[in-house]
Design an enzyme around this catalytic site. Structure first.
Site, PDB file in Angstrom:
ATOM      1  N   GLY A  42      -4.392  -4.375  -3.926  1.00  0.00           N
ATOM      2  CA  GLY A  42      -5.435  -3.580  -4.139  1.00  0.00           C
ATOM      3  C   GLY A  42      -4.812  -2.204  -4.622  1.00  0.00           C
ATOM      4  CG  HIS A  43      -1.946  -2.087  -6.995  1.00  0.00           C
ATOM      5  ND1 HIS A  43      -0.979  -2.649  -7.951  1.00  0.00           N
ATOM      6  CD2 HIS A  43      -1.698  -2.522  -5.849  1.00  0.00           C
ATOM      7  CE1 HIS A  43      -0.309  -3.651  -7.221  1.00  0.00           C
ATOM      8  NE2 HIS A  43      -0.775  -3.334  -5.909  1.00  0.00           N
TER       9      HIS A  43
ATOM     10  CD  GLN B 116       0.905  -8.924  -2.344  1.00  0.00           C
ATOM     11  OE1 GLN B 116       1.507  -9.667  -2.954  1.00  0.00           O
ATOM     12  NE2 GLN B 116      -0.152  -8.657  -2.582  1.00  0.00           N
TER      13      GLN B 116
ATOM     14  CE  LYS C  40       2.638  -2.508  -4.301  1.00  0.00           C
ATOM     15  NZ  LYS C  40       2.205  -2.300  -2.991  1.00  0.00           N
TER      16      LYS C  40
ATOM     17  CG  ASP D 297      -1.920  -1.205   1.293  1.00  0.00           C
ATOM     18  OD1 ASP D 297      -2.299  -1.586   0.075  1.00  0.00           O
ATOM     19  OD2 ASP D 297      -2.293  -1.632   2.350  1.00  0.00           O
TER      20      ASP D 297
HETATM   21  P1  GDP Z   1      -0.672   0.519  -3.511  1.00  0.00           P
HETATM   22  O1  GDP Z   1      -1.264  -0.976  -2.996  1.00  0.00           O
HETATM   23  O2  GDP Z   1       0.683   0.311  -3.265  1.00  0.00           O
HETATM   24  O3  GDP Z   1      -0.805   0.661  -5.042  1.00  0.00           O
HETATM   25  O4  GDP Z   1      -1.457   1.607  -2.551  1.00  0.00           O
HETATM   26  P2  GDP Z   1      -2.910   1.615  -2.343  1.00  0.00           P
HETATM   27  O5  GDP Z   1      -3.794   1.935  -3.365  1.00  0.00           O
HETATM   28  O6  GDP Z   1      -3.390   0.487  -1.714  1.00  0.00           O
HETATM   29  O7  GDP Z   1      -2.805   2.843  -1.359  1.00  0.00           O
HETATM   30  C1  GDP Z   1      -2.288   3.990  -1.528  1.00  0.00           C
HETATM   31  C2  GDP Z   1      -3.509   5.028  -1.258  1.00  0.00           C
HETATM   32  O8  GDP Z   1      -2.649   6.423  -1.089  1.00  0.00           O
HETATM   33  C3  GDP Z   1      -4.387   5.128  -2.290  1.00  0.00           C
HETATM   34  O9  GDP Z   1      -5.713   5.392  -1.799  1.00  0.00           O
HETATM   35  C4  GDP Z   1      -3.920   6.220  -3.267  1.00  0.00           C
HETATM   36  O10 GDP Z   1      -4.804   6.695  -3.985  1.00  0.00           O
HETATM   37  C5  GDP Z   1      -3.386   6.976  -2.327  1.00  0.00           C
HETATM   38  N1  GDP Z   1      -2.249   7.961  -2.644  1.00  0.00           N
HETATM   39  C6  GDP Z   1      -1.112   7.516  -3.416  1.00  0.00           C
HETATM   40  N2  GDP Z   1      -0.170   8.641  -3.305  1.00  0.00           N
HETATM   41  C7  GDP Z   1      -0.566   9.495  -2.828  1.00  0.00           C
HETATM   42  C8  GDP Z   1      -0.049  10.742  -2.461  1.00  0.00           C
HETATM   43  O11 GDP Z   1       1.073  11.082  -2.645  1.00  0.00           O
HETATM   44  N3  GDP Z   1      -0.817  11.707  -1.462  1.00  0.00           N
HETATM   45  C9  GDP Z   1      -2.039  11.084  -0.860  1.00  0.00           C
HETATM   46  N4  GDP Z   1      -2.592  12.124   0.025  1.00  0.00           N
HETATM   47  N5  GDP Z   1      -2.628   9.997  -1.198  1.00  0.00           N
HETATM   48  C10 GDP Z   1      -1.866   9.095  -2.203  1.00  0.00           C
HETATM   49  P1  IMO Z   2      -0.855  -4.097  -2.233  1.00  0.00           P
HETATM   50  O1  IMO Z   2      -0.409  -4.934  -3.554  1.00  0.00           O
HETATM   51  C1  IMO Z   2      -0.979  -4.510   2.033  1.00  0.00           C
HETATM   52  C2  IMO Z   2      -0.943  -8.826   3.861  1.00  0.00           C
HETATM   53  C3  IMO Z   2      -2.133  -9.088   4.589  1.00  0.00           C
HETATM   54  C4  IMO Z   2      -1.718 -10.065   5.580  1.00  0.00           C
HETATM   55  C5  IMO Z   2      -0.754 -10.532   4.726  1.00  0.00           C
HETATM   56  C6  IMO Z   2      -0.915 -11.868   4.071  1.00  0.00           C
HETATM   57  O2  IMO Z   2      -2.073  -3.443  -2.180  1.00  0.00           O
HETATM   58  O3  IMO Z   2       0.350  -3.596  -1.677  1.00  0.00           O
HETATM   59  P2  IMO Z   2      -2.649 -12.629   2.160  1.00  0.00           P
HETATM   60  O4  IMO Z   2      -3.948 -12.320   1.515  1.00  0.00           O
HETATM   61  O5  IMO Z   2      -1.502 -12.261   1.065  1.00  0.00           O
HETATM   62  O6  IMO Z   2      -2.273 -14.165   2.445  1.00  0.00           O
HETATM   63  O7  IMO Z   2      -2.299 -11.767   3.563  1.00  0.00           O
HETATM   64  O8  IMO Z   2      -0.195  -9.865   3.759  1.00  0.00           O
HETATM   65  N1  IMO Z   2      -1.343  -7.969   2.233  1.00  0.00           N
HETATM   66  C7  IMO Z   2      -1.287  -6.849   1.980  1.00  0.00           C
HETATM   67  N2  IMO Z   2      -0.949  -5.665   2.801  1.00  0.00           N
HETATM   68  N3  IMO Z   2      -1.189  -4.775   0.787  1.00  0.00           N
HETATM   69  C8  IMO Z   2      -1.333  -5.513  -0.083  1.00  0.00           C
HETATM   70  O9  IMO Z   2      -1.266  -5.429  -1.354  1.00  0.00           O
HETATM   71  C9  IMO Z   2      -1.188  -6.921   0.651  1.00  0.00           C
HETATM   72  N4  IMO Z   2      -1.600  -8.017   0.222  1.00  0.00           N
HETATM   73  C10 IMO Z   2      -1.341  -8.810   1.159  1.00  0.00           C
HETATM   74  O10 IMO Z   2      -2.881  -7.984   5.256  1.00  0.00           O
HETATM   75  O11 IMO Z   2      -1.208  -9.066   6.596  1.00  0.00           O
HETATM   76 MG    MG Z   3      -2.844  -1.708  -1.920  1.00  0.00          MG
END
Ligand code: GDP
Ligand code: IMO
Ligand code: MG
Length: 431
Positions: free
Chosen positions: A40-41, A225, A16, A13
């Site tokens: 979840g991107h 991840q 990416k 999270d």
């Molecule tokens: P990922 O799994 O690495 O793709 O990240 P996620 O999408 O799960 O979580 C990142 C969250 O932060 C998302 O809701 C993005 O929209 C948000 N986000 C990404 N970059 C920024 C930033 O520079 N500032 C803010 N405020 N939000 C951001």
């Molecule tokens: P993105 O790509 C954050 C965490 C779960 C749990 C552990 C194992 O959005 O960064 P799993 O379902 O893979 O067996 O869970 O890994 N986890 C993540 N945490 N971002 C993710 O993906 C994750 N994918 C798995 O919360 O701790």
């Molecule tokens: Mg994510």
């Protein structure tokens, strides 16, 4: 154009998805290589929010090809739904998404087993996303799983093979977990229908990725991840079941090391973790709540509240080292805008001894107490900044410190969720 690998530097999270979207406008391929729908991107294009779980984030740019590598575990039900949901938004997918025949299938019984295993572990649970990831990878390494290529079998053979696997899983569900079986015939029939939908996308990865291997087509590899969730290098056993670090790109695609190009680590300007396990720089109580609220830190896949803490330099250095990061991008700097003090864990206190290198062993990590260094906050908005020189002086000082301590150039700084909320640097942030 040089290829790039995007790797999460923390516990996932890191943002990416946003960065992959920003960097993929001109690439030929965006390639996922590990994980599954546990990812979840989130990407914002104007006011439109997209959350992608299996489909690579580059797909939002017209003409970019997506590839799901053999290192992934793919839930065909989720994949179909995600493709259809994107097509509902007028984003074409089927004609430019390919799936490796060697990727493993996540079946409904994997999700059921994931849930049951977690509830059996009670207080010791991992806190998985419940997407069946662990059980599907287990079927892969014990050599019993179904693969995408099986969806190309003649209908009767696929149905027979699926029923056989489901009945074996039902034995575990009923005998070990004393749970209800899943309906074998119904699921096998659904799989046959899914096979018709997905078959045109299923390919031999050796042939399909030849242009990337030959250097004729450019590629951006989208990690899911993060480093500390890697099954080998993360905070075991509180990890996912795949290699989310650099080695996963090679095994998850079958491409040679020369195809990798730049290796870019994505780090939040602070730290979050969703699920259980050690979190050395975690902030409990009000301060943690403040960061969670400011950063909107709720899981994109499960909606769970993310645990929040300060930037952990010890763990970040480890991530930069083991992945061989050639550059890093710091995201969500704007989330710290209102903080009067910003802290960084520069070491750990382990039973009275100061550590500045990551101890790796899971037994040690929960006992590591952070040693913080304080930085004065900038207390000014940064979300409109587009050049380094636009940033408040204290924000630059904070970034310079991170860059110097990481020993890797900060190539970009994200200051908002929108595509354009980026500062790109030519040679890093240090003056
Ligand atoms: P990922 O799994 O690495 O793709 O990240 P996620 O999408 O799960 O979580 C990142 C969250 O932060 C998302 O809701 C993005 O929209 C948000 N986000 C990404 N970059 C920024 C930033 O520079 N500032 C803010 N405020 N939000 C951001
Ligand atoms: P993105 O790509 C954050 C965490 C779960 C749990 C552990 C194992 O959005 O960064 P799993 O379902 O893979 O067996 O869970 O890994 N986890 C993540 N945490 N971002 C993710 O993906 C994750 N994918 C798995 O919360 O701790
Ligand atoms: Mg994510």
């Amino acid at each position: 154009m040089e290829n790039r690998v995007i790797i999460g530097g923390q516990w996932g999270d890191e943002g990416k998805g946003k960065i992959v979207d920003s960097l993929s406008r001109k690439v030929d391929w965006v390639i996922r290589f590990q994980g599954g729908a546990n990812a979840g991107h989130t990407i914002y294009v104007g006011d439109q929010k997209h959350v992608l779980h299996l489909v690579p984030s580059g797909i939002l740019h017209e003409g970019v090809l997506g590839f799901l590598g053999g290192g992934m575990v793919v839930d065909p039900w989720s994949l179909r739904d995600e493709i259809l949901a994107l097509e509902q938004k007028d984003i074409s997918v089927r004609d430019r998404l390919l799936v490796s025949a060697t990727a493993h299938l996540v079946m409904p019984f994997h999700k059921r087993l994931d849930e049951l295993r977690e509830s059996r572990l009670k207080r010791k649970s991992i806190g998985t996303t419940g997407r069946g990831i662990g059980p599907a990878y287990l079927d892969k390494v014990q050599r019993t799983g179904l693969r995408m290529g099986d969806l190309l079998l003649p209908r009767e053979n696929l149905e027979r093979k699926a029923i056989e696997k489901i009945l074996t899983a039902n034995e575990v569900l009923c005998q070990f977990y004393e749970a209800d079986p899943v309906p074998a015939k119904v699921l096998a029939e659904e799989l046959v229908v899914l096979a018709q939908f997905l078959a045109p996308m299923i390919v031999n990865p050796y042939e399909a990725l030849r242009p990337v291997r030959d250097g004729i087509a450019s590629a951006l590899f989208e990690g899911a991840q993060g480093t500390l969730l890697d099954v080998d290098h993360g905070t075991f056993p509180f990890v996912t079941s795949s290699n989310s670090t650099i080695g996963g790109v090679l095994t998850g695609t079958g491409l040679p090391p020369r195809s990798l190009g730049e290796i870019i680590g994505i780090f939040k300007a602070y730290c979050t973790r969703v699920g259980n396990g050690p979190f050395m720089s975690e902030l409990l109580g009000d301060q943690g709540d403040q960061l969670r609220d400011a950063g909107g830190e709720y899981g994109a896949t499960t909606g769970r509240a993310r645990r929040c803490g300060w930037f952990d330099l010890v763990a970040a250095r480890y991530a930069a080292d083991i992945n061989g990061m050639t550059g890093v991008i710091i995201t969500k700097l704007d989330v710290l805008d209102k903080m009067s003090t910003v802290r960084v864990a520069t070491g750990y206190d382990l039973d009275g001894e100061e550590l500045t290198t990551y101890p790796v062993l899971s037994e040690a990590l929960p006992r590591c107490k952070p040693i913080f260094r304080d930085f004065p906050g900038w207390e000014k908005p940064t979300s409109e900044c587009r050049r380094l020189t636009d940033l408040p002086a204290n924000a630059r000082k904070y970034l310079e410190f991170l860059e110097q301590e990481l020993g890797v150039h900060i190539q970009g700084i994200s200051v908002g969720k929108e595509r354009e909320a980026m500062i790109w640097t030519e040679t890093g942030v240090s003056t």
